[in-house]
Write a protein that holds these residues in place. Sequence first.
Motif, PDB file in Angstrom:
ATOM      1  N   UNK A 157     -11.459  -6.979  62.107  1.00 30.27           N
ATOM      2  CA  UNK A 157     -11.879  -5.915  63.008  1.00 30.27           C
ATOM      3  C   UNK A 157     -11.318  -4.650  62.601  1.00 30.27           C
ATOM      4  N   UNK A 158     -12.455  -3.915  62.292  1.00 27.48           N
ATOM      5  CA  UNK A 158     -11.686  -2.790  62.142  1.00 27.48           C
ATOM      6  C   UNK A 158     -10.921  -1.643  63.275  1.00 27.48           C
ATOM      7  N   UNK A 159     -10.328  -0.886  62.552  1.00 27.87           N
ATOM      8  CA  UNK A 159     -10.195   0.307  63.751  1.00 27.87           C
ATOM      9  C   UNK A 159      -9.047   1.266  63.038  1.00 27.87           C
ATOM     10  N   UNK A 160      -8.997   2.306  63.877  1.00 27.27           N
ATOM     11  CA  UNK A 160      -8.975   3.972  63.559  1.00 27.27           C
ATOM     12  C   UNK A 160      -7.344   4.107  64.096  1.00 27.27           C
ATOM     13  N   UNK A 161      -6.308   3.720  63.039  1.00 24.38           N
ATOM     14  CA  UNK A 161      -5.015   4.214  63.491  1.00 24.38           C
ATOM     15  C   UNK A 161      -4.482   5.261  64.314  1.00 24.38           C
ATOM     16  N   UNK A 162      -5.217   6.132  64.342  1.00 20.18           N
ATOM     17  CA  UNK A 162      -5.307   7.186  64.760  1.00 20.18           C
ATOM     18  C   UNK A 162      -5.873   7.334  66.268  1.00 20.18           C
ATOM     19  N   UNK A 163      -6.269   5.890  66.569  1.00 18.39           N
ATOM     20  CA  UNK A 163      -7.135   6.070  68.285  1.00 18.39           C
ATOM     21  C   UNK A 163      -5.976   4.894  69.385  1.00 18.39           C
ATOM     22  N   UNK A 164      -4.891   4.887  68.104  1.00 17.67           N
ATOM     23  CA  UNK A 164      -3.982   3.763  69.099  1.00 17.67           C
ATOM     24  C   UNK A 164      -2.468   4.922  69.011  1.00 17.67           C
ATOM     25  N   UNK A 165      -2.538   5.617  68.175  1.00 16.38           N
ATOM     26  CA  UNK A 165      -1.495   6.259  68.017  1.00 16.38           C
ATOM     27  C   UNK A 165      -1.987   7.800  68.501  1.00 16.38           C
ATOM     28  N   UNK A 166      -2.689   8.851  68.420  1.00 14.23           N
ATOM     29  CA  UNK A 166      -2.726   9.642  69.007  1.00 14.23           C
ATOM     30  C   UNK A 166      -2.420   9.364  71.236  1.00 14.23           C
ATOM     31  N   UNK A 167      -2.985   8.097  71.835  1.00  9.54           N
ATOM     32  CA  UNK A 167      -2.258   7.990  72.697  1.00  9.54           C
ATOM     33  C   UNK A 167      -1.134   8.010  73.193  1.00  9.54           C
ATOM     34  N   UNK A 168      -0.661   7.069  72.548  1.00  4.67           N
ATOM     35  CA  UNK A 168       0.833   6.565  72.276  1.00  4.67           C
ATOM     36  C   UNK A 168       1.915   7.342  72.829  1.00  4.67           C
ATOM     37  N   UNK A 169       1.131   8.165  71.722  1.00  2.51           N
ATOM     38  CA  UNK A 169       1.973   9.456  71.335  1.00  2.51           C
ATOM     39  C   UNK A 169       2.438  10.095  72.680  1.00  2.51           C
ATOM     40  N   UNK A 170       1.078  10.532  72.719  1.00  2.00           N
ATOM     41  CA  UNK A 170       0.148  10.881  74.317  1.00  2.00           C
ATOM     42  C   UNK A 170       1.109  10.955  75.454  1.00  2.00           C
ATOM     43  N   UNK A 171       1.138   9.486  75.553  1.00  2.00           N
ATOM     44  CA  UNK A 171       1.469   9.257  77.052  1.00  2.00           C
ATOM     45  C   UNK A 171       3.509   9.184  76.673  1.00  2.00           C
ATOM     46  N   UNK A 172       3.756   8.781  75.755  1.00  4.15           N
ATOM     47  CA  UNK A 172       5.560   9.344  75.596  1.00  4.15           C
ATOM     48  C   UNK A 172       5.804  10.672  76.113  1.00  4.15           C
ATOM     49  N   UNK A 173       4.683  11.844  75.408  1.00  4.26           N
ATOM     50  CA  UNK A 173       4.910  12.815  75.867  1.00  4.26           C
ATOM     51  C   UNK A 173       5.135  13.502  77.474  1.00  4.26           C
ATOM     52  N   UNK A 174       3.865  12.882  77.925  1.00  4.10           N
ATOM     53  CA  UNK A 174       3.252  12.179  79.918  1.00  4.10           C
ATOM     54  C   UNK A 174       4.745  12.156  79.887  1.00  4.10           C
TER      55      UNK A 174
END
Length: 359
Positions: A23-40
């Motif tokens: 499977x191909x995936x973009x790391x940023x699509x995982x990193x951005x929500x993860x960092x956003x969730x921590x900030x939230x």
Amino acid sequence: MRPVRDIPPVPGRRVLLVGPAAWTFRPRTIVVPAIGALLLVLVAALNIAHGSSNIGLLDVLRTLLGGGDRRENGIIFDLRLPRTLAGVLVGAAFGLAGAIFQTIARNPLASPDILGITWGAGVGAVALIVLGGTGGQTSGLVAELGVPLAGLTSGIVTGLLLYALSWRRGIDGYRMVLVGIGLSAVGYNLVYWLLTVGDVDDATRATTWLVGNLAGVGWAAIGPTALALAVLVPATLVCAHTLGGLQFGDDTARGLGIRVSTARGTLLLLAAALAAVATAAAGPITFVALASPQIALRLARTAQPPLVGSMVLGALLTVSADLTVRLVAPDLPVGVLTAVLGAPYLIFLFVRGRRGARA
């Protein structure tokens, strides 16, 4: 057949190998929500801690886990926690709805604010407040559940009208935005006409709701809102698997086996329902649905707004705006701040769009 390990890398993507599958995936699509969730989580904790009577972050955590004295429990559970949870739920719903609308229309201006969904939901809610007399001394299910239900119903009806009036052998993003602006103008004028014919107390309550305010949201509104989103969010994410194919145009999407009209209509209806639920819960908190998908898109560097990232950033923007108004101007509704910040962003999108068209 070439071995999986010999497949050349795709720029901006990573290949996940599990046995013979890849499977191909973009790391940023995982990193951005993860960092956003921590900030939230951090911003939500600050929003609960700060107010007219400040509470330490450790005391907030202790109280949420079952400790705390009677005073801390009353402040957190009766006043601040429902307001913060409302900001998370409403912001996430607006962010996801905006991402769906912008992806289908292929236009960054396509959001529930511009397309008339929020004002359509406002017509039903204000009509019930003003004509049904839910202000003043009236209480019970009509006051607690009637307004959100009326807003949800009228918002969905507006979404159906938007789809029907925009359809001309397909959906064109430019036409959808124009139709949405017209529906928004109709809803705006209907709302303010209703305010002129209602009782003064009811009109005052409706006006407070119209600017977008989390201050009056209590546990009675949190339950129905959370229940509605528990149904709508998974349904939207499941149906959103067709969004990638819809980006290539109707003929190509049909060639990929997608039932274009059904897929697009279902997604538009779900997005309208999400926006209507959020509007019915806290009023039309503007520009969250417009800005959060575009911010998520730029952070994740994807071709279309990422859905989970848009949800997380929508919640983060809403709770951050609520924290800001509580620290700077406690009596200011959160919708006023988002409108003040969102208006320059809307102008930026118009200017950027015109420069792109000239190029």
